[in-house]
Scaffold this motif. Structure first.
Motif, mmCIF file in Angstrom:
data_model
loop_
_atom_site.group_PDB
_atom_site.id
_atom_site.type_symbol
_atom_site.label_atom_id
_atom_site.label_comp_id
_atom_site.label_asym_id
_atom_site.label_seq_id
_atom_site.Cartn_x
_atom_site.Cartn_y
_atom_site.Cartn_z
ATOM 1 N N ASP A 98 0.938 -1.217 0.073
ATOM 2 C CA ASP A 98 -0.167 0.055 0.119
ATOM 3 C C ASP A 98 0.930 1.338 -0.034
ATOM 4 O OD1 ASP A 98 -2.319 -1.092 -0.037
ATOM 5 O OD2 ASP A 98 -2.623 -1.426 1.964
ATOM 6 N N LYS A 99 2.297 1.197 -0.168
ATOM 7 C CA LYS A 99 2.975 2.420 -0.369
ATOM 8 C C LYS A 99 3.420 2.633 -1.680
ATOM 9 C CE LYS A 99 6.529 2.839 2.422
ATOM 10 N NZ LYS A 99 7.898 2.726 3.123
ATOM 11 N N ASP A 100 3.226 3.831 -2.270
ATOM 12 C CA ASP A 100 3.315 4.529 -3.542
ATOM 13 C C ASP A 100 4.748 4.540 -3.875
ATOM 14 O OD1 ASP A 100 3.232 5.187 -6.102
ATOM 15 O OD2 ASP A 100 2.040 6.756 -5.729
ATOM 16 N N ILE A 101 5.314 3.439 -4.358
ATOM 17 C CA ILE A 101 6.829 3.681 -4.384
ATOM 18 C C ILE A 101 7.282 4.473 -5.527
ATOM 19 C CG2 ILE A 101 7.339 1.388 -3.445
ATOM 20 C CD1 ILE A 101 8.147 0.284 -6.286
ATOM 21 N N SER A 102 6.329 4.744 -6.613
ATOM 22 C CA SER A 102 6.775 5.507 -7.702
ATOM 23 C C SER A 102 6.795 7.169 -7.249
ATOM 24 C CB SER A 102 5.535 5.287 -8.775
ATOM 25 O OG SER A 102 4.360 5.553 -8.174
ATOM 26 N N LYS A 103 6.331 7.389 -6.001
ATOM 27 C CA LYS A 103 6.450 8.766 -5.493
ATOM 28 C C LYS A 103 7.633 8.974 -4.552
ATOM 29 C CE LYS A 103 2.709 9.934 -7.745
ATOM 30 N NZ LYS A 103 2.304 8.831 -8.506
ATOM 31 N N LEU A 104 8.677 7.747 -4.343
ATOM 32 C CA LEU A 104 9.549 8.328 -3.447
ATOM 33 C C LEU A 104 10.564 8.856 -3.880
ATOM 34 C CD1 LEU A 104 9.636 4.580 -1.790
ATOM 35 C CD2 LEU A 104 8.199 6.261 -1.041
ATOM 36 N N ASP A 105 11.105 9.681 -2.925
ATOM 37 C CA ASP A 105 12.712 10.470 -3.436
ATOM 38 C C ASP A 105 13.622 9.427 -3.353
ATOM 39 O OD1 ASP A 105 13.285 10.108 -0.869
ATOM 40 O OD2 ASP A 105 12.739 12.110 -0.349
ATOM 41 N N ASN A 106 14.848 9.996 -3.820
ATOM 42 C CA ASN A 106 16.126 8.823 -3.831
ATOM 43 C C ASN A 106 16.163 8.203 -2.459
ATOM 44 O OD1 ASN A 106 16.257 9.295 -6.790
ATOM 45 N ND2 ASN A 106 17.784 11.103 -6.594
ATOM 46 N N ASN A 107 16.260 8.930 -1.352
ATOM 47 C CA ASN A 107 16.846 8.334 -0.174
ATOM 48 C C ASN A 107 15.706 7.573 0.251
ATOM 49 O OD1 ASN A 107 18.941 9.958 0.277
ATOM 50 N ND2 ASN A 107 17.754 11.657 1.240
ATOM 51 N N ALA A 108 14.355 7.557 0.153
ATOM 52 C CA ALA A 108 13.208 6.674 0.416
ATOM 53 C C ALA A 108 13.439 5.509 -0.551
ATOM 54 C CB ALA A 108 12.032 7.438 0.408
ATOM 55 N N LEU A 109 13.692 5.681 -1.706
ATOM 56 C CA LEU A 109 13.880 4.448 -2.534
ATOM 57 C C LEU A 109 15.171 3.608 -2.217
ATOM 58 C CD1 LEU A 109 13.368 5.922 -6.271
ATOM 59 C CD2 LEU A 109 12.157 4.066 -5.084
ATOM 60 N N ALA A 110 16.130 4.348 -1.683
ATOM 61 C CA ALA A 110 17.377 3.400 -1.213
ATOM 62 C C ALA A 110 16.903 2.743 -0.140
ATOM 63 C CB ALA A 110 18.365 4.557 -0.875
ATOM 64 N N ASP A 111 16.306 3.413 0.964
ATOM 65 C CA ASP A 111 15.523 2.521 1.975
ATOM 66 C C ASP A 111 14.662 1.584 1.605
ATOM 67 O OD1 ASP A 111 16.876 4.248 3.775
ATOM 68 O OD2 ASP A 111 15.213 5.450 4.225
ATOM 69 N N TYR A 112 13.795 1.658 0.611
ATOM 70 C CA TYR A 112 12.921 0.532 0.069
ATOM 71 C C TYR A 112 13.840 -0.610 -0.545
ATOM 72 C CZ TYR A 112 10.155 -1.783 -3.435
ATOM 73 O OH TYR A 112 9.461 -2.735 -4.193
ATOM 74 N N ARG A 113 14.941 -0.146 -1.308
ATOM 75 C CA ARG A 113 15.560 -1.373 -1.933
ATOM 76 C C ARG A 113 16.286 -2.132 -1.074
ATOM 77 N NH1 ARG A 113 16.707 2.866 -5.909
ATOM 78 N NH2 ARG A 113 18.593 3.436 -4.857
ATOM 79 N N ALA A 114 16.756 -1.435 0.110
ATOM 80 C CA ALA A 114 17.363 -2.274 1.223
ATOM 81 C C ALA A 114 16.757 -3.219 2.192
ATOM 82 C CB ALA A 114 18.161 -0.981 2.094
ATOM 83 N N SER A 115 15.312 -2.508 2.268
ATOM 84 C CA SER A 115 14.709 -3.292 3.269
ATOM 85 C C SER A 115 13.515 -3.993 2.741
ATOM 86 C CB SER A 115 13.797 -2.329 4.055
ATOM 87 O OG SER A 115 12.833 -1.458 3.493
ATOM 88 N N THR A 116 13.142 -3.949 1.487
ATOM 89 C CA THR A 116 11.823 -4.552 0.936
ATOM 90 C C THR A 116 12.338 -5.754 -0.124
ATOM 91 O OG1 THR A 116 10.627 -2.885 1.511
ATOM 92 C CG2 THR A 116 9.597 -4.357 -0.117
ATOM 93 N N VAL A 117 13.375 -5.270 -0.928
ATOM 94 C CA VAL A 117 13.745 -6.175 -2.243
ATOM 95 C C VAL A 117 14.856 -6.817 -1.998
ATOM 96 C CG1 VAL A 117 12.030 -4.868 -3.712
ATOM 97 C CG2 VAL A 117 14.254 -4.335 -3.547
ATOM 98 N N GLY A 118 15.075 -7.911 -2.608
ATOM 99 C CA GLY A 118 16.359 -8.550 -2.901
ATOM 100 C C GLY A 118 16.684 -8.614 -4.398
ATOM 101 N N PHE A 119 17.903 -8.745 -4.823
ATOM 102 C CA PHE A 119 18.121 -8.871 -6.399
ATOM 103 C C PHE A 119 19.105 -10.135 -6.422
ATOM 104 C CE2 PHE A 119 17.443 -4.444 -5.587
ATOM 105 C CZ PHE A 119 16.406 -4.146 -6.428
ATOM 106 N N VAL A 120 18.671 -10.861 -7.770
ATOM 107 C CA VAL A 120 19.528 -11.870 -7.975
ATOM 108 C C VAL A 120 19.587 -11.769 -9.491
ATOM 109 C CG1 VAL A 120 19.826 -14.243 -8.259
ATOM 110 C CG2 VAL A 120 18.999 -13.635 -6.463
ATOM 111 N N PHE A 121 20.734 -11.557 -10.112
ATOM 112 C CA PHE A 121 20.945 -11.366 -11.499
ATOM 113 C C PHE A 121 21.829 -12.553 -12.136
ATOM 114 C CE2 PHE A 121 20.873 -6.919 -9.690
ATOM 115 C CZ PHE A 121 19.665 -6.583 -10.306
ATOM 116 N N GLN A 122 21.832 -12.388 -13.301
ATOM 117 C CA GLN A 122 22.526 -13.729 -14.217
ATOM 118 C C GLN A 122 24.035 -13.631 -13.832
ATOM 119 O OE1 GLN A 122 21.515 -14.195 -18.217
ATOM 120 N NE2 GLN A 122 23.338 -15.174 -18.833
ATOM 121 N N SER A 123 24.522 -12.125 -13.788
ATOM 122 C CA SER A 123 25.952 -12.296 -13.103
ATOM 123 C C SER A 123 26.038 -12.289 -11.603
ATOM 124 C CB SER A 123 26.291 -10.626 -13.770
ATOM 125 O OG SER A 123 25.427 -9.675 -13.321
#
Length: 233
Positions: free
Chosen positions: A68-93
């Motif tokens: 229920d949080k609109d991540i499309s409206k987050l500023d850069n600092n809030a986006l960094a917090d979101y990436r750190a706390s909510t999502v994990g990334f696995v890439f081919q590399s």
């Protein structure tokens, strides 16, 4: 209740005077704890969708809700917090640091999140507890990919985003990696979202999302997805 909701989301890239619609007014709902596979040809918009959800890119228009949080409206600092706390990334590399051991590579997450999972437990989950003192150069490709998964999971994310995580692996090693990912959805209620060209992986999915030319063409919910061992690799 949806964990993730896309509402009329578009992403348009400008190349000179030309506009390229990577995504065109898509709508999508994803529930927590599901194993999701996004299929589509190259250039369909799969990776754009993943990057938007990961907070690596922003939509040109529309709304992306996560819990229920609109991540499309987050500023850069809030986006960094979101990436750190909510999502994990696995890439081919694998993106491992060659001068650090397996244990140290996974332990890096402790510097960016407040409640990481046990590094030893995550290495146990991916079958690498006995390799924790080795360096990446001493591991096979499949083992390095499992280290990257352990690192992503140690962040304790609600959502794990995987872009062709088995693309560079042989079928046997790829199946081993997929077992780890599937177990995270089934046993830990993590939402696993995989972008892939591999139709076989889709047989394991709770939901298959087919993307073409920036549009979601089809969403298929599977009541009885196959296990990794049931798929003919």
């Amino acid at each position: 209740m949806s964990l993730i909701e896309f509402k009329n989301v578009s992403r348009i890239y400008k190349v000179g005077d030309h506009e390229q619609k990577a995504l065109d007014s898509i709508n999508l709902n994803i529930e927590q704890g599901k194993f999701i596979v996004i299929l589509g040809p190259s250039g369909a918009g799969k990776s754009t969708l993943l990057n938007l959800l990961g907070g690596l890119d922003s939509p040109t228009s529309g709304t992306i809700l996560v819990e229920d949080k609109d991540i499309s409206k987050l500023d850069n600092n809030a986006l960094a917090d979101y990436r750190a706390s909510t999502v994990g990334f696995v890439f081919q590399s694998y993106n491992l640091i060659p001068t650090l051991t397996v244990f140290e590579n996974v332990s890096l997450v402790k510097e960016i999140v407040k409640d990481p999972l046990s590094v030893n437990e995550m290495l146990e989950q991916v079958g690498l507890a006995d390799h924790k003192d080795k360096f990446p150069s001493e591991l096979s490709g499949g083992e390095q990919q499992r280290v990257s998964i352990a690192r992503a999971l140690a962040k304790n994310p609600k959502i794990l985003l995987c872009d062709e995580p088995t693309g560079a692996l042989d079928s046997e090693t790829g199946a081993m990696v997929l077992k780890v990912l599937l177990s995270m959805a089934r046993n830990y209620q993590k939402t696993i979202i995989i972008v892939t060209h591999n139709q076989n992986i889709a047989k394991m999915a709770d939901t298959i999302i087919r993307v073409k030319s920036g549009h979601i063409k089809e969403v298929i919910n599977q009541d009885k997805p196959l296990s990794v061992d049931e798929v003919d690799w």
